[in-house]
Design an enzyme around this catalytic site. Structure first.
Site, mmCIF file in Angstrom:
data_model
loop_
_atom_site.group_PDB
_atom_site.id
_atom_site.type_symbol
_atom_site.label_atom_id
_atom_site.label_comp_id
_atom_site.label_asym_id
_atom_site.label_seq_id
_atom_site.Cartn_x
_atom_site.Cartn_y
_atom_site.Cartn_z
ATOM 1 C CG MET A 39 -1.924 -1.171 1.160
ATOM 2 S SD MET A 39 -3.422 -0.877 2.094
ATOM 3 C CE MET A 39 -2.768 -0.634 3.730
ATOM 4 C CG HIS A 46 6.650 -1.926 2.309
ATOM 5 N ND1 HIS A 46 6.628 -0.788 3.078
ATOM 6 C CD2 HIS A 46 5.405 -2.444 2.371
ATOM 7 C CE1 HIS A 46 5.419 -0.613 3.582
ATOM 8 N NE2 HIS A 46 4.649 -1.608 3.175
ATOM 9 C CG LEU A 193 10.798 -1.372 10.026
ATOM 10 C CD1 LEU A 193 11.613 -1.221 8.743
ATOM 11 C CD2 LEU A 193 11.042 -0.184 10.938
ATOM 12 C CB SER A 194 3.913 -0.600 10.875
ATOM 13 O OG SER A 194 2.628 -0.133 10.503
HETATM 14 P P1 AMP Z 1 1.277 -2.998 3.454
HETATM 15 O O1 AMP Z 1 1.849 -1.915 2.630
HETATM 16 O O2 AMP Z 1 1.123 -2.650 4.907
HETATM 17 O O3 AMP Z 1 0.020 -3.600 2.864
HETATM 18 O O4 AMP Z 1 2.345 -4.180 3.438
HETATM 19 C C1 AMP Z 1 2.753 -4.745 2.218
HETATM 20 C C2 AMP Z 1 3.545 -5.979 2.505
HETATM 21 O O5 AMP Z 1 4.699 -5.642 3.275
HETATM 22 C C3 AMP Z 1 2.766 -7.022 3.319
HETATM 23 O O6 AMP Z 1 3.037 -8.316 2.811
HETATM 24 C C4 AMP Z 1 3.318 -6.843 4.698
HETATM 25 O O7 AMP Z 1 3.240 -8.009 5.501
HETATM 26 C C5 AMP Z 1 4.773 -6.497 4.391
HETATM 27 N N1 AMP Z 1 5.379 -5.812 5.533
HETATM 28 C C6 AMP Z 1 4.908 -4.715 6.168
HETATM 29 N N2 AMP Z 1 5.689 -4.409 7.223
HETATM 30 C C7 AMP Z 1 6.683 -5.344 7.254
HETATM 31 C C8 AMP Z 1 7.796 -5.573 8.105
HETATM 32 N N3 AMP Z 1 8.063 -4.803 9.155
HETATM 33 N N4 AMP Z 1 8.590 -6.641 7.832
HETATM 34 C C9 AMP Z 1 8.324 -7.451 6.775
HETATM 35 N N5 AMP Z 1 7.287 -7.287 5.941
HETATM 36 C C10 AMP Z 1 6.475 -6.244 6.165
#
Ligand code: AMP
Length: 298
Positions: A39, A46, A193-194
């Site tokens: 996203m 990511h 991380l988020s």
């Molecule tokens: P998102 O943008 O939040 O939808 O995340 C996209 C992808 O990145 C998803 O598969 C998440 O699980 C992965 N992701 C997000 N944060 C992390 C992290 N800290 N470590 C590994 N993968 C992550």
């Protein structure tokens, strides 16, 4: 591959037609295609998926799309960060080949009426706290799978339940795609991380560390021989409450079915969802004999 990637910058596409046309060229040359759905608001978590994808696949497609169908009413869909220029720079630095960043209307026409109905691992935990979340995730992931037709798709273990839901969808719908789940990337102090960490004030960020601390404590208790899940959960809750986090759930489960476990005799996963102020964070850790190595680095 030079025809596909004329410069260091990834090829940016915004529409399904453009993406399909571009990928058809690669497919004709028979290279395997890897997909990293995101996203946006990219961070090292990511980018670790992009790195893994590039190691395995000659063509790496990254999608950047804030999917309205996976947000509930009152959630942060409109505030969700959308720094596309910065994301493109990061992706160029990591060698992504193609970026697909559609507008909402390009993915969901005004009369969109079809969704993937998810059961099994989608029903508990996030499924209870965020009704329709996984229906939205599965729908967009399936659409992206159809558009990109990847050989492999890369997801983070950070969203543990999501990875099970995607795996189940792929198995149930006979999709010819290998799902690769990559380890959680954390800040040096342990915070997973988020993109949502950007919402945290300094004080909230400090308190949020209780989440990874509680998971580390769980790991430590198991390593010391504690097998009783309720005992471990009590320790975890104590740490979370001491930091004044509002717990949505803390659980120790079978890692495949997400059924709650009372005794940890084999592989298990500890799941946490908690709110720090208005920011809701999730994290998890594998426990038991086959636990992954990433938490030991904290
Ligand atoms: P998102 O943008 O939040 O939808 O995340 C996209 C992808 O990145 C998803 O598969 C998440 O699980 C992965 N992701 C997000 N944060 C992390 C992290 N800290 N470590 C590994 N993968 C992550």
């Amino acid at each position: 591959m030079t025809a596909i990637r004329p410069s260091d910058a990834p090829r940016l596409t915004h529409t399904a037609d453009e993406l399909r046309r571009h990928l058809a060229q690669a497919r004709r040359s028979g290279v395997s295609v890897g997909l990293v759905p995101t996203m946006g608001a990219l961070h090292e978590g990511h980018l670790s998926l992009v790195d893994a994808c590039r190691r395995d696949c000659p063509l790496t497609v990254v999608t950047v799309f804030v999917n309205p169908a996976q947000f509930g009413p009152g959630e942060d869909f409109s505030e969700y960060p959308r720094p596309l220029e910065a994301d493109l720079k990061l992706l160029a630095g990591r060698g992504a080949d193609v970026v697909f960043a559609p507008e909402t209307a390009a993915m969901y026409r005004a009369d969109h009426a079809t969704y993937v109905e998810v059961g099994g691992p989608a029903l508990s935990f996030e499924g209870e706290f965020r009704p329709n979340h996984f229906r939205g995730v599965a729908t967009i992931v399936l659409k992206l799978f159809h558009l990109v037709r990847p050989d492999r798709a890369y997801f983070g273990r950070k969203d543990y339940q999501q990875s099970l839901v995607v795996r189940r969808m792929v198995a149930d719908l006979d999709l010819p795609i290998e799902i690769v789940v990559c380890p959680i990337v954390r800040d040096p102090d342990g915070l997973a991380l988020s993109s949502r960490n950007a919402y945290l004030s300094d004080d909230e960020r400090r308190r949020a560390l209780a989440i990874s601390r509680s998971l580390r404590r769980a790991r430590q208790l198991v390593a010391e021989g504690t097998r009783d899940a309720p005992t471990i959960l009590a320790h975890m809750r104590e740490l979370l409450s001491a930091a004044e986090l509002k717990i949505d759930y803390v659980a120790i489960c079978n890692p495949d079915t997400l059924e709650a476990t009372d005794r940890i005799e084999g592989p298990a996963v500890a799941l946490v969802a908690a709110r720090v102020g208005t920011v809701r964070l999730i994290d998890n850790e594998l426990l038991g004999p086959t636990a992954g190595a990433d938490v030991t680095k904290l």
